[in-house]
Design an enzyme around this catalytic site. Structure first.
Site, mmCIF file in Angstrom:
data_model
loop_
_atom_site.group_PDB
_atom_site.id
_atom_site.type_symbol
_atom_site.label_atom_id
_atom_site.label_comp_id
_atom_site.label_asym_id
_atom_site.label_seq_id
_atom_site.Cartn_x
_atom_site.Cartn_y
_atom_site.Cartn_z
ATOM 1 N N ASN A 52 -0.913 -9.674 -7.151
ATOM 2 C CA ASN A 52 -0.664 -8.437 -6.404
ATOM 3 C C ASN A 52 -0.137 -8.785 -5.012
ATOM 4 O OD1 ASN A 52 -1.072 -5.459 -6.246
ATOM 5 N ND2 ASN A 52 -2.597 -5.961 -4.680
ATOM 6 N N HIS A 84 3.485 -0.522 -0.079
ATOM 7 C CA HIS A 84 3.242 -0.014 1.269
ATOM 8 C C HIS A 84 4.611 0.080 1.949
ATOM 9 C CE1 HIS A 84 -1.103 -0.259 1.131
ATOM 10 N NE2 HIS A 84 -1.055 -1.535 0.776
ATOM 11 N N GLU A 138 -1.626 -11.479 -2.483
ATOM 12 C CA GLU A 138 -0.804 -11.884 -1.340
ATOM 13 C C GLU A 138 -0.706 -13.402 -1.183
ATOM 14 O OE1 GLU A 138 -2.303 -9.608 1.980
ATOM 15 O OE2 GLU A 138 -2.034 -7.715 0.916
ATOM 16 N N GLU A 198 -0.817 0.176 -4.474
ATOM 17 C CA GLU A 198 -1.394 0.552 -3.168
ATOM 18 C C GLU A 198 -0.422 1.458 -2.405
ATOM 19 O OE1 GLU A 198 -2.881 -2.780 -0.926
ATOM 20 O OE2 GLU A 198 -3.447 -3.906 -2.717
ATOM 21 N N ASP A 220 1.612 3.882 -0.253
ATOM 22 C CA ASP A 220 1.698 4.834 0.847
ATOM 23 C C ASP A 220 3.059 4.649 1.511
ATOM 24 O OD1 ASP A 220 1.182 2.499 2.392
ATOM 25 O OD2 ASP A 220 -0.902 3.051 2.703
#
Length: 349
Positions: free
Chosen positions: A202, A238, A161, A267, A269
């Protein structure tokens, strides 16, 4: 898009689950059909899940984690606050527990994460650093952790990030003190400590093409030109139903591939505003299927990792009040329409 077909699959799956068909125990499901990992391996991909140490006391959860997936990411156990709680004093017990679990299940581990602005220990954030001081601290942390897990992880999220939504650098303690060169330095130090491990940058909200993913593309191109050891880009994925699907995902994966980089969905979801409805679950299933198909369509997209696989242990409700139901298994470890959509996508190519 396969809206009609997937909604039909999703509706049928929901009816089966409601009737108690196809929603058996992890052990039963493993004997009845190939796992998501089995299906992904047919394409040369992995299909994994994040996990965290406190939930490993949950027997049914742990059994499904060990049987359905071939890759694990520690959700928190390898972050800086856990691994170097005091300056120069390292504690790898949480990460080691997950690595040992993965070894017992013949799963591979993604290291997460070495350099991040969040979840830093107080000794690091509670004082001012000169550039030489912080550079030495950063190098020691990166190299000590990478050496500890040398040969035990297949990839590292080295820097996590690093950019804002508009593509500018995030004003982290590392950026403010060391400038943007901290990213290249961290990659070089990690490579020195383990020359064989794959090194990634990432981030979230870089699934589609836009200012933030453009910033990573530009940086990756520069790092590659400079000979910096960067091997891949992790797209967290995400997602949230209310913000729309990243329709340029496949094109985005391809442009990073053209730079000679692997990609992975790290990651995943897909949250929704609660309560969950049949329509929302069908849309979520469609998105999970589309994400899976996008990765399968791009040769250098090497795998997909759910950010834990069950709503029981999702981070979403605590961070996004009124939202949730983000994962392919519900809080009772029953498979949701999203699970069947992923299976369809993995079977369909």
């Amino acid at each position: 898009m396969r809206t009609t077909r997937l909604r039909l699959v999703s509706t049928v799956a929901a009816l089966l689950v409601a009737a108690g068909i196809g929603a058996g125990t992890p052990a039963q499901a493993g004997h009845q059909q190939p796992t998501l990992a089995d299906l992904a391996q047919r394409h040369g991909r992995y299909f994994g899940s994040a996990t965290d140490n406190p939930e490993l006391v949950d027997g049914p959860y742990k059994a499904l984690l060990g049987s359905e997936f071939d890759q694990i990411t520690p959700g928190n156990g390898m972050k800086w606050y856990a691994t170097e709680p005091q300056q120069g004093v390292f504690d790898f017990s949480q990460g080691d527990e997950i690595v040992n679990l993965a070894r017992a299940n013949r799963q591979k581990v993604r290291g997460h994460t070495l350099v991040w602005h969040s979840q830093l220990p107080g000794w690091l954030t509670g004082r001012e650093w000169t550039a030489p001081e912080l550079r030495a601290v950063l190098k020691k942390h990166v190299q000590t952790e990478v050496r500890h897990y040398r040969g035990k992880v297949f990839a590292w999220d080295v820097v996590n990030e690093a950019f804002n939504e508009d593509g500018t650098y995030r004003e982290s303690v590392f950026y403010k003190t060391l400038g943007p060169g901290y990213i290249a330095d961290a990659l070089r130090w990690a490579h020195q400590a383990d020359p064989r491990v794959k090194l990634y940058l990432n981030d979230y909200n870089i699934e589609g093409i836009g200012p933030k993913s453009d910033a990573y593309y530009k940086l990756a191109k520069e790092l590659k030109a400079q000979g910096v050891p960067l091997h891949g880009i992790g797209l967290q994925a995400h997602l949230a139903l209310q913000y729309g699907y990243p329709t340029t995902l496949e094109d985005n994966l391809r442009r990073f591939s053209r730079l000679g980089l692997d990609t992975s969905l790290t990651e995943v979801d897909i949250r929704m505003q609660l309560p969950a409805t049949e329509e929302k679950l069908a849309q979520q299933a469609e998105w999970y299927g589309d994400l899976t198909e996008a990765c399968l369509a791009v040769r250098r997209c090497v795998g997909i990792t759910l950010w834990d696989y069950t709503d029981k242990y999702s981070w979403i409700p605590a961070f996004f009040p009124g939202e949730g139901a983000a994962l392919p298994w519900d809080e009772e470890l029953r498979r949701k329409p999203a699970y069947f959509a992923i299976r369809e996508a993995l079977r369909g190519r």
